[in-house]
Design a protein around this motif. Structure first.
Motif, PDB file in Angstrom:
ATOM      1  N   SER A  20      64.311  47.884  38.570  1.00  0.00           N
ATOM      2  CA  SER A  20      64.828  46.765  39.342  1.00  0.00           C
ATOM      3  C   SER A  20      64.959  45.519  38.485  1.00  0.00           C
ATOM      4  CB  SER A  20      63.909  46.486  40.543  1.00  0.00           C
ATOM      5  OG  SER A  20      63.895  47.587  41.425  1.00  0.00           O
ATOM      6  N   ALA A  21      63.977  45.255  37.634  1.00  0.00           N
ATOM      7  CA  ALA A  21      64.043  44.093  36.752  1.00  0.00           C
ATOM      8  C   ALA A  21      65.201  44.235  35.775  1.00  0.00           C
ATOM      9  CB  ALA A  21      62.723  43.923  36.004  1.00  0.00           C
ATOM     10  N   HIS A  22      65.389  45.451  35.252  1.00  0.00           N
ATOM     11  CA  HIS A  22      66.487  45.715  34.330  1.00  0.00           C
ATOM     12  C   HIS A  22      67.829  45.488  35.014  1.00  0.00           C
ATOM     13  CE1 HIS A  22      68.941  47.827  31.345  1.00  0.00           C
ATOM     14  NE2 HIS A  22      69.408  48.596  32.314  1.00  0.00           N
ATOM     15  N   GLU A  23      67.956  46.027  36.222  1.00  0.00           N
ATOM     16  CA  GLU A  23      69.213  45.875  36.954  1.00  0.00           C
ATOM     17  C   GLU A  23      69.453  44.426  37.336  1.00  0.00           C
ATOM     18  OE1 GLU A  23      68.839  48.612  40.168  1.00  0.00           O
ATOM     19  OE2 GLU A  23      69.522  50.330  38.981  1.00  0.00           O
ATOM     20  N   ALA A  24      68.393  43.704  37.690  1.00  0.00           N
ATOM     21  CA  ALA A  24      68.534  42.299  38.065  1.00  0.00           C
ATOM     22  C   ALA A  24      69.016  41.473  36.884  1.00  0.00           C
ATOM     23  CB  ALA A  24      67.215  41.752  38.589  1.00  0.00           C
ATOM     24  N   GLU A  25      68.506  41.769  35.694  1.00  0.00           N
ATOM     25  CA  GLU A  25      68.936  41.030  34.508  1.00  0.00           C
ATOM     26  C   GLU A  25      70.378  41.359  34.163  1.00  0.00           C
ATOM     27  OE1 GLU A  25      69.270  38.675  31.145  1.00  0.00           O
ATOM     28  OE2 GLU A  25      67.924  38.576  32.882  1.00  0.00           O
TER      29      GLU A  25
END
Length: 212
Positions: A20-25
């Motif tokens: 999720s953090a990767h996709e958010a960035e």
């Protein structure tokens, strides 16, 4: 089972959090898909919108953001990301003498996000070979493959893809502002932002900022 070891349930949630953090960035950087194509429509469109420069800048440079049609990119998000990087306190205006305003009209600096194919054509006669980015004729041409994936020398040296995006904007816009390439001052030191960190950090540590 080792009571100190994380349970499969906790590991699953950890993976979800990382993804999720990767996709958010990626979304913050304007990317709307996991993969980007080698070629888009072959033409770039101006991202509409304008934003004033921070008030502390003595010298204001206008920036127009363009994105090649057919790329999986949210132009508004990409433009906001670029301007956030350019006006960061660690950026080219760190000493308060320079700031950047966004425009969709005539501009001092164009930032163009392009496929590898269009990058090669826009950068000619510079040889980008579908792999790197360039600055030419007042335009910072950012290769979407590098924007999406980063560059192996940068990440192998401990940098992140997010940090590479900061570097890519600052390095190519730095050329438009008149800055040439730099060398690593000594192994283990932070690389000056004008080192060609896409290709070789020369023993320096990764750095995306003119004034880290």
């Amino acid at each position: 089972m080792d009571p100190a070891a994380p349970s499969p349930f906790n590991l699953a949630w950890l993976r979800i959090g990382v993804v999720s953090a990767h996709e958010a960035e990626r979304a913050r950087a304007g990317l709307t898909a996991d993969e980007v194509p080698d070629a888009g429509a072959g033409r770039a469109s101006v991202v509409p919108g304008a934003a004033a420069a921070p008030p502390e800048g003595e010298d204001v440079r206008t920036v127009r953001v363009e994105v090649e049609d057919g790329l999986p990119v949210d132009g508004a998000a990409f433009a906001a990301y670029v301007m956030e990087v350019l006006n960061d306190p660690r950026g080219w205006g760190a000493d308060g003498t320079l700031a950047f305003a966004r425009t969709d009209g005539a501009a001092d600096v164009r930032v163009v996000l392009a496929s590898p194919d269009l990058t090669d054509r826009l950068c000619y006669p510079l040889r980008t070979l579908g792999q790197v980015s360039c600055a030419i004729g007042g335009a910072a041409v950012l290769n979407v493959a590098r924007w999406s994936e980063g560059a192996a020398p940068f990440t192998a040296a401990g940098g992140t893809v997010s940090g590479y995006r900061h570097y890519l904007v600052n390095h190519e816009v730095g050329h438009v502002l008149g800055h040439g390439h730099a060398a690593c001052p000594a192994p283990g030191e932070l690389a000056p932002v004008m080192v060609q960190q896409t290709l070789d950090l020369q023993g320096c540590r990764p750095n995306g900022w003119p004034a880290p």
